[in-house]
Design an enzyme around this catalytic site. Structure first.
Site, short mmCIF file in Angstrom:
data_model
loop_
_atom_site.label_atom_id
_atom_site.label_comp_id
_atom_site.label_asym_id
_atom_site.label_seq_id
_atom_site.Cartn_x
_atom_site.Cartn_y
_atom_site.Cartn_z
N ARG A 56 -12.61 -4.36 -6.96
CA ARG A 56 -12.58 -5.14 -5.72
C ARG A 56 -14.00 -5.39 -5.23
NH1 ARG A 56 -8.64 -2.40 -1.40
NH2 ARG A 56 -10.35 -0.89 -1.41
N TYR A 88 -11.61 0.96 10.27
CA TYR A 88 -12.80 1.46 9.56
C TYR A 88 -13.26 0.54 8.45
CZ TYR A 88 -8.84 3.51 6.97
OH TYR A 88 -7.64 3.71 6.33
N LYS A 89 -12.52 -0.56 8.24
CA LYS A 89 -12.92 -1.49 7.18
C LYS A 89 -13.83 -2.57 7.78
CE LYS A 89 -8.43 -0.85 4.87
NZ LYS A 89 -8.81 0.05 3.79
N ASP A 148 1.32 -5.13 8.56
CA ASP A 148 0.16 -4.27 8.34
C ASP A 148 -1.05 -5.20 8.22
OD1 ASP A 148 -1.94 -2.83 7.16
OD2 ASP A 148 -0.60 -1.54 6.02
N PHE A 189 0.86 -1.19 0.00
CA PHE A 189 0.00 0.00 0.00
C PHE A 189 0.90 1.25 0.00
CE2 PHE A 189 -2.83 3.19 1.77
CZ PHE A 189 -3.97 2.95 1.02
C1 PLP Z 1 -3.01 -1.92 3.62
C2 PLP Z 1 -3.23 -0.52 4.08
N1 PLP Z 1 -2.30 0.08 4.81
C3 PLP Z 1 -2.45 1.35 5.24
C4 PLP Z 1 -3.58 2.07 4.93
C5 PLP Z 1 -3.68 3.51 5.39
O1 PLP Z 1 -4.41 3.65 6.54
P1 PLP Z 1 -4.66 5.09 7.22
O2 PLP Z 1 -5.41 5.90 6.21
O3 PLP Z 1 -5.42 4.77 8.45
O4 PLP Z 1 -3.35 5.71 7.52
C6 PLP Z 1 -4.59 1.49 4.19
C7 PLP Z 1 -5.81 2.24 3.85
O5 PLP Z 1 -6.71 1.80 3.19
C8 PLP Z 1 -4.41 0.16 3.72
O6 PLP Z 1 -5.33 -0.46 2.98
#
Ligand code: PLP
Length: 421
Positions: free
Chosen positions: A380, A231-232, A206, A136
């Site tokens: 997705r 939040y997911k 992560d 990500f």
């Molecule tokens: C795999 C992954 N890592 C990190 C993040 C970023 O999270 P945040 O916006 O809470 O920093 C996301 C956001 O969708 C994500 O899917």
């Protein structure tokens, strides 16, 4: 022409079959706990989870009584000050972590920075930060930033499939997302952690697409550090605070690179010098966001009675159903599977690819099916077993078939790019 999807066993499934499977589903009762618009098929809970009904009442109580009437007294009387740790302990329960190993604070990006910096300092040596080239974006940016600031041997980005073979002697920290945000490819936490540890490498996981999606056992997998968002799959609400996990084994040797007053051993003594909190509270920096924490705590109340093995069983069944449909019906329509075919290494969404994936996702939205797209060609379809039904997959696939067969997605209006795809 209505399609006839088949199950893995080869038996043809009708819509009535899906209705029956819903009526026999042990998780079906949870759907009523969420606000979901009628006539909407929501397959994007892997981006933003649905709102629990109880959240409205609980947040209204917070606003009116705890903040409105209680004012500053609520830091003590309504348990605000303890919320980051209390809610962290609720999350620990289904991460397979121990009490006192999880704190809720900030967002995943900031927690990743804190965890990566803590891992590099713990390791001491100036090694390479290894990561998945397709990780990500925030993970890649943070890895680059910590490597620059710590003065390590830089960041090495390798293809996901080459990660295990890249755990070389010069690597100090590995950071990787367990379930890939695009393909849903899932790594075995225990396997990678063990191989890395044997080579003296610390892993920062992560868990954004794992928490609430797949069973996790951080303790028995001997994971040292992990972060993730709420939040997911966990339904904490838009921008809900994230979590940071640090194992008891090494916690006392870890330091927070953003040492704010809320991570101090005695914040309300207002001392001039920083002394980190004894426990995982040291990974807090500033004042916790009580609105977000309260909404999250309410949502986690639902999760307390949920069996993660049931979640996984249903998630696999529904992803399998969607993939079966795609393979039997859509192959000639230009749709390809972008996720692993083997459910053992697949998380809780299905990625499909098509050169006009974005336009198709917009056309689906117009027909009441919410998914999302990721460039260049990925769609997705998120499965959130607490409220996704068998009939949702059947009906979404039927809408997708209609769009593909009629090529209605070619309409120019679907090319207009939205700010958030
Ligand atoms: C795999 C992954 N890592 C990190 C993040 C970023 O999270 P945040 O916006 O809470 O920093 C996301 C956001 O969708 C994500 O899917």
């Amino acid at each position: 022409m209505p399609f006839r999807p088949i199950r893995p066993q080869g038996r043809t499934l009708s819509r009535a079959d899906c209705e029956r499977l819903d009526s026999e589903d042990s998780l079906a009762k949870y759907r009523a706990l969420f606000d979901l618009p009628a006539n909407l098929i929501y397959l994007d809970g892997n981006s933003l989870g649905a709102k629990p009904k109880a959240t409205s009442t609980r947040v209204a109580h917070l606003l009116e009584r705890e903040w409105g009437d209680g004012l500053v007294r609520s830091w003590n009387e309504a348990g605000w000050a303890d919320a980051p740790r209390r809610v962290g302990d609720m999350i620990a329960r289904f991460l397979g972590a121990l009490e006192g190993e999880v704190i809720v604070a900030d967002n995943t990006s900031v927690n990743l920075y804190k965890a990566l910096m803590a891992a590099l300092r713990y390791q001491g040596r100036r090694g390479v930060v290894l990561t998945d080239a397709g990780n990500f974006p925030t993970d890649l940016y943070m890895a680059e930033a910590v490597a620059r600031q710590f003065g390590t041997g830089g960041v090495r980005r390798v293809p996901r499939e080459a990660l295990l073979d890249s755990l070389a002697d010069d690597v100090s920290v590995l950071t990787v997302t367990q379930v890939d945000y695009k393909t849903a490819h899932m790594f075995d936490l225990a396997d990678i952690t063990a191989v890395a540890r044997a080579r003296g490498i610390l892993v920062v996981w992560d868990l954004c697409h794992s928490a609430g999606a797949v069973p996790i056992d951080l303790s028995s997998s001997e994971v040292d550090l992990a972060v993730g968002c709420t939040y997911k799959f966990l339904n904490g609400g838009p921008g809900a605070p994230a979590f940071l996990y640090a194992s008891h084994r090494i916690l006392s040797h870890l330091s927070n690179p953003l040492p704010g007053w809320f991570g101090h051993e005695r914040p309300f003594e207002f001392r001039q010098d920083y002394v980190p909190a004894h426990g995982v509270e040291r990974f807090q920096s500033g004042t916790p966001g009580i609105l977000g924490l309260t909404a999250l705590e309410t949502a986690l109340g639902i999760w307390l009675s949920v069996d993660m093995n049931e979640i996984r069983r249903k998630s696999v069944a529904l992803t399998e159903l969607l993939i079966e449909i795609v393979e039997t019906r859509f192959a000639s329509l230009g749709i390809r599977l972008g996720s692993p075919r083997d459910p053992a290494v697949r998380g809780s969404h299905v990625a499909l690819t098509h050169p006009q994936g974005y336009e198709i996702s917009r056309a689906l939205a117009e027909r009441g099916v919410v998914i999302d797209s990721r460039p260049p060609d990925l769609m997705r379809f998120g499965i959130t077993p607490l409220y996704t039904r068998w009939v949702d997959i059947y009906d979404a696939a039927e809408q997708l078939a209609g769009i593909l067969e009629s090529e209605s997605y070619q309409h120019p209006k679907f090319r207009i790019r939205l700010g958030v795809p």
